[in-house]
Scaffold this active site. Sequence first.
Site, PDB file in Angstrom:
ATOM      1  CE  LYS A  64      45.634  21.498 107.354  1.00 33.16           C
ATOM      2  NZ  LYS A  64      46.349  22.630 106.739  1.00 33.16           N
ATOM      3  CG  ASP A  67      50.594  19.973 104.365  1.00 33.26           C
ATOM      4  OD1 ASP A  67      50.656  19.387 103.257  1.00 33.26           O
ATOM      5  OD2 ASP A  67      50.241  21.165 104.501  1.00 33.26           O
ATOM      6  CE  LYS A 118      53.338  22.284 103.735  1.00 36.62           C
ATOM      7  NZ  LYS A 118      52.903  23.658 103.436  1.00 36.62           N
ATOM      8  CG  ASP A 140      48.924  20.890 108.438  1.00 36.08           C
ATOM      9  OD1 ASP A 140      48.544  21.974 108.910  1.00 36.08           O
ATOM     10  OD2 ASP A 140      48.814  20.587 107.239  1.00 36.08           O
ATOM     11  CG  ASP A 182      51.329  22.907 100.517  1.00 37.77           C
ATOM     12  OD1 ASP A 182      50.968  22.174 101.462  1.00 37.77           O
ATOM     13  OD2 ASP A 182      52.259  23.737 100.596  1.00 37.77           O
ATOM     14  CD  GLU A 201      47.066  20.353 103.428  1.00 38.42           C
ATOM     15  OE1 GLU A 201      47.559  21.117 102.574  1.00 38.42           O
ATOM     16  OE2 GLU A 201      47.224  20.523 104.657  1.00 38.42           O
ATOM     17  NE  ARG A 244      42.836  26.260 100.920  1.00 37.30           N
ATOM     18  CZ  ARG A 244      43.433  27.403 100.588  1.00 37.30           C
ATOM     19  NH1 ARG A 244      42.966  28.134  99.591  1.00 37.30           N
ATOM     20  NH2 ARG A 244      44.491  27.810 101.248  1.00 37.30           N
TER      21      ARG A 244
END
Length: 498
Positions: free
Chosen positions: A262, A267, A274, A285, A344, A346, A348
């Site tokens: 990933k 993020d 967030k 991230d 959020d 994201e 996956r």
Amino acid sequence: MSTITLSKSDAAGVRTDAVVIGVVKVGGGVALPAGTESLNAAYGGNLVEVLSGLGATGKAGEVTKVPGPKPGKSANLIAVGLGEAPDGALKTEDLRTAAGAGIRAAKTSQSVAFALPTPDADCIRAIAEGALLGRYSFTAYKSSDGSTDEPGNLTVLTDLARNKEAKAALERAEVTADAVRQVRDWVNTPPSDLNPADFATQAADLGKEYGVKVEVLDEKALAKGGYGGILGVGQGSANPPRLIRISYTPKKPVTHLAFVGKGITFDSGGLSLKTASGMVSMKADMAGAAAVIGATVAIARLGLPVQVTTYAAMAENMPSGSAARPSDVLTMYGGTTVEVLNTDAEGRLVLGDALVRACEDQPDLIVDVATLTGACVVALGTKVAGAFANTDTARDRVVDAAIAAGEAMWPLPIPAEMLDKLKSHSKVADLANITGEPWGGALAAAAFLGDFVADGIDWVHLDVAGPAFNEGSANGYTPAGGTGYAVRTLVELAASAG
Ligand code: BES
Ligand code: MN
Ligand code: ZN
């Protein structure tokens, strides 16, 4: 960057600024492990009394500093607790931690020798890794002094200095530590200076340096290929996404591993924004992508007989007029449709595309590494990664490699109900990207990923949201900030494959 060598020199006679030794806990007191006899003699045989007089208990990681036996002339002594382990049962991870804590305690010493127990080559590797990783600090953006205070010369004192396995262990430690340090640098770099295109370019340059094949898909190629997950996450950012593929193909490989990472370079949460404090560490991230790239390069440098194909899915998750909206439907690579009910969630989405693509290469095992869920940190804390899989044997292989490498990891399940909930939570698409329930968030995320893995391919998912980034202060060989978590596990997995 430090150089490290093996030496048969005596701990009392070696020319160095500091010597790191171990202290073992026994009964109510402390004892010195083998290899410290001559040092003890230099203190008139009273080194145990000196150390316990200064409060040493032998507790793992505890540091006691003592002036050298000839103050002003000989090296300072840094005694590090090794816990209760008797000599024969020393855990390599305790040695790694001791070497790391010792070298940090040596502050600005330019040369440091390690007189820790080295019964075998694995112990030498652990000491060397701790030594090479322990004084890492990220100073690229400090204006006061761009230089680091890292030591120039490191020496592991050992009777095995001329042993073939010991030399190989040292090389493995050097190559692995290089990769871990590169990953830490990438993770610590501010997101304005490491957007997806920057990250892809740097990964490609590193790959070329070490002779692995690197292919980069830019936003046009992603659109042409139908990578709806990566594009959907990246569409709100001024910095477009990338998917990179790295392949290392040795002659006569014993197995084919695929790594997937990933790589969200920042993020913000997207339109499902967030909180202010929740996004502060979100430059990290992309730690999973950094780890799989670093590990692949290390495996190639070591010439391990394992084919590795690595995908890093890179995007910046930002809110804007072009961002994906909650309720938008994305068509993933391979055709599955996903309703984005929370922007959020994201990771996956980018990983789903990359997993489908990785399966096309027909590897024997896929391992993905991702800072995927806050829920995993709630479950396992900040030091332990969660390990999910579609077969128990695949999961055990990876968890065993993690234990051998000294990285904390624990198995978690993927209950069948989670995928059912993801399916039923969308009224319009094949899947929603969240279940809509607050329970078992790490398990739900793993279930989502599992739906993108082809039948018959072994797959392990590592949720490293906790251990990838240290929000506290340095401890053992782990610095503040990016830790480089998972590199050692993946290198060990390749080294032990066959
Ligand atoms: N990158 C975060 C997960 C994360 C949280 C990593 C804390 C490291 C520390 C991920 O993209 C995320 O935001 N996950 C959400 C999922 C939720 C919206 C279903 C989360 O964990 O809250
Ligand atoms: Mn997120
Ligand atoms: Zn994320």
